[in-house]
Design a protein around this motif. Structure first.
Motif, PDB file in Angstrom:
ATOM      1  N   GLU A  71      22.997  17.068   0.613  1.00 16.20           N
ATOM      2  CA  GLU A  71      23.983  16.694  -0.397  1.00 16.20           C
ATOM      3  C   GLU A  71      23.844  15.246  -0.873  1.00 16.20           C
ATOM      4  O   GLU A  71      24.187  14.933  -2.009  1.00 16.20           O
ATOM      5  N   HIS A  72      23.327  14.369  -0.003  1.00 17.91           N
ATOM      6  CA  HIS A  72      23.319  12.941  -0.334  1.00 17.91           C
ATOM      7  C   HIS A  72      21.932  12.307  -0.345  1.00 17.91           C
ATOM      8  O   HIS A  72      21.772  11.214  -0.895  1.00 17.91           O
ATOM      9  N   GLY A  73      20.958  12.932   0.292  1.00 18.05           N
ATOM     10  CA  GLY A  73      19.626  12.346   0.362  1.00 18.05           C
ATOM     11  C   GLY A  73      19.552  11.131   1.268  1.00 18.05           C
ATOM     12  O   GLY A  73      18.539  10.426   1.299  1.00 18.05           O
ATOM     13  N   THR A  74      20.597  10.893   2.021  1.00 20.35           N
ATOM     14  CA  THR A  74      20.671   9.784   2.964  1.00 20.35           C
ATOM     15  C   THR A  74      21.755  10.111   3.979  1.00 20.35           C
ATOM     16  O   THR A  74      22.552  11.037   3.766  1.00 20.35           O
ATOM     17  N   ILE A  75      21.796   9.378   5.077  1.00 18.77           N
ATOM     18  CA  ILE A  75      22.852   9.597   6.060  1.00 18.77           C
ATOM     19  C   ILE A  75      24.086   8.801   5.658  1.00 18.77           C
ATOM     20  O   ILE A  75      24.121   7.573   5.784  1.00 18.77           O
ATOM     21  N   GLN A  76      25.054   9.510   5.133  1.00 16.79           N
ATOM     22  CA  GLN A  76      26.379   8.948   4.899  1.00 16.79           C
ATOM     23  C   GLN A  76      27.150   9.106   6.205  1.00 16.79           C
ATOM     24  O   GLN A  76      27.550  10.206   6.571  1.00 16.79           O
ATOM     25  N   GLN A  77      27.334   8.033   6.928  1.00 17.21           N
ATOM     26  CA  GLN A  77      27.843   8.131   8.297  1.00 17.21           C
ATOM     27  C   GLN A  77      29.254   8.702   8.383  1.00 17.21           C
ATOM     28  O   GLN A  77      29.544   9.498   9.281  1.00 17.21           O
ATOM     29  N   ASP A  78      30.121   8.329   7.469  1.00 21.35           N
ATOM     30  CA  ASP A  78      31.480   8.878   7.489  1.00 21.35           C
ATOM     31  C   ASP A  78      31.435  10.395   7.270  1.00 21.35           C
ATOM     32  O   ASP A  78      32.166  11.147   7.931  1.00 21.35           O
ATOM     33  N   GLU A  79      30.603  10.808   6.342  1.00 21.37           N
ATOM     34  CA  GLU A  79      30.483  12.245   6.068  1.00 21.37           C
ATOM     35  C   GLU A  79      29.874  12.974   7.261  1.00 21.37           C
ATOM     36  O   GLU A  79      30.300  14.084   7.605  1.00 21.37           O
TER      37      GLU A  79
END
Length: 304
Positions: A71-79
């Protein structure tokens, strides 16, 4: 935009391939906890366990990593923290360790993940193998950018593992996964050695790295019993007791998924996590057809 989309799609193919290897390995290894009276015979005879193979928290958390990347192409830590908690509450009986229960429950009660993770073990944070067990698909996703893989692996581990050793294990496995994908068309007798060399080039200084250095020095044809005497087998459920043995197994069988699984599980210890880590790495070099179709069918269906 179309080029970026194509790149993302290629990365997701790699991540999901690694997830397949990880989840089948996880479920395969988990089966060997349920046969204490005959586990040695089953392993020696390579008697494949009967279905259904249920996966554990290793796969649950890896799915969350893959979904955040998708979904983000990166680690969104909160998500990522939110997804970990959501899946935990759906089925807390998936084999989560005591520390994971505490951290995820705290986050679920609105404690910021930074505080929940750093509060473990009297403020030291967890050096457990959980960051490593779920990260191979991330290494696959960023196989075309190893520096990015390292940064993202650390971020993925930080959500639950504040201790540097827990993060080092995640970095080591992510780098190994990236190497396996990049080596897939040129696997040779030296590939396993190069895999561990590559990991050593990027793993932070500490006990996990020291264990990997020992793995590098061990012959690939050494008996598993001798190897775990030097490296551990995950029985302590910490990074430095798990990752070195897993990398030795992956290096030994980089182009042989089935062989890798039988060697890894013969080390016993934290067998589901060990097989998850090794499976998520080796499948990237050995290819999707290296997982027997009957093993894929035996593993319960993944729920995204």
């Amino acid at each position: 935009m179309s080029g970026l989309l194509a790149n993302h799609e290629e990365r997701m193919y790699r991540a999901k391939l690694s997830l397949a290897g990880l989840s089948v390995g996880d479920a395969f290894g988990e089966m060997f906890f349920s046969m204490p009276d005959k586990v040695d015979w089953v392993i020696r005879s390579r008697s494949v366990p009967s279905p259904t193979w249920h996966y554990t928290d290793d796969t649950e958390m890896a799915i969350s990593v893959v979904r955040v990347l998708e979904e983000h192409g990166t680690i969104q830590q909160d998500e990522l923290a939110k997804r970990f908690v959501d899946r935990y509450w759906q089925n807390p009986g998936r084999g989560y360790g005591g520390t994971a229960h505490g951290i995820l429950q705290a986050i679920g009660k609105r404690t910021p993940w930074q505080i929940a993770a750093s509060s473990a073990f009297g403020g030291m944070g967890s050096m457990g193998n959980g960051g490593a067990m779920r990260v191979a698909p991330l290494g696959a996703y960023f196989a075309d950018d190893v520096s990015r893989a390292i940064d993202e692996a650390r971020k993925s581990a930080e959500v639950t593992h504040a201790h540097p050793e827990g993060q080092a294990g995640a970095i080591a496995v992510a780098v190994a996964a990236a190497f396996a994908w990049n080596e897939r068309e040129k696997v040779s007798d030296q590939s396993g050695t190069r895999l561990i060399e590559c990991v050593l080039d990027h793993t932070p200084v500490g006990e996990t790295r020291q264990g990997i250095e020992k793995a590098y020095g061990l012959a690939r044809d050494l008996s598993v019993e001798t190897a775990i005497g030097h490296l551990g087998n995950g029985s302590r459920v910490i990074s430095q007791d798990t990752v070195p043995f897993c990398l030795w197994c992956a290096a030994r069988h980089l182009n042989d998924y089935v062989g890798a699984m039988w060697t890894t599980v013969s080390g016993l210890g934290d067998r589901d996590t060990n097989c998850a880590i090794v499976g998520g790495i080796v499948v990237l070099a050995a290819g999707e057809r290296s997982i027997p179709s009957e093993w894929l069918c035996a593993r319960e269906r993944l729920v995204f």
